[in-house]
Scaffold this motif. Sequence first.
Motif: not given
Length: 118
Positions: A55-65, A76-92
């Motif tokens: 978890g020490g290194a993370t990388y992001y696509g430009d559109s979500v940085k 917990k053998n689990t990964m998460y994605l916290q998504m804030n300030s969502l935009k219509p173009e994040d629909t997927a």
Amino acid sequence: QVQLVESGGGLVQAGGSLRLSCAASGRAISTYTMGWFRQAPGKEREFVASISRSGGATYYGDSVKGRFTISRDNAKNTMYLQMNSLKPEDTAVYYCTMYNVVGLPNYWGQGTPVTVSS
């Protein structure tokens, strides 16, 4: 047999937030880089984020940085994605993936849909 199960998707208004989870079974995620991709209707699958084994290194696509945060809980053998300030173009449909030892996405979940209304 590795199984990845995403959850947490849904319908949200623009500017809102969602938290996606990816629960793994069949293999400990602690020894693998993990990541998120997404695919919008009519578009190719797009890289969203990835996170190193510790978890020490993370990388992001430009559109979500600056808006999305990837994290993991190896206990917990689990990964998460916290998504804030969502935009219509994040629909997927959002997919989690477990990378292989040469750094390529290998195992995939079934996806969880996210719809952001304007």
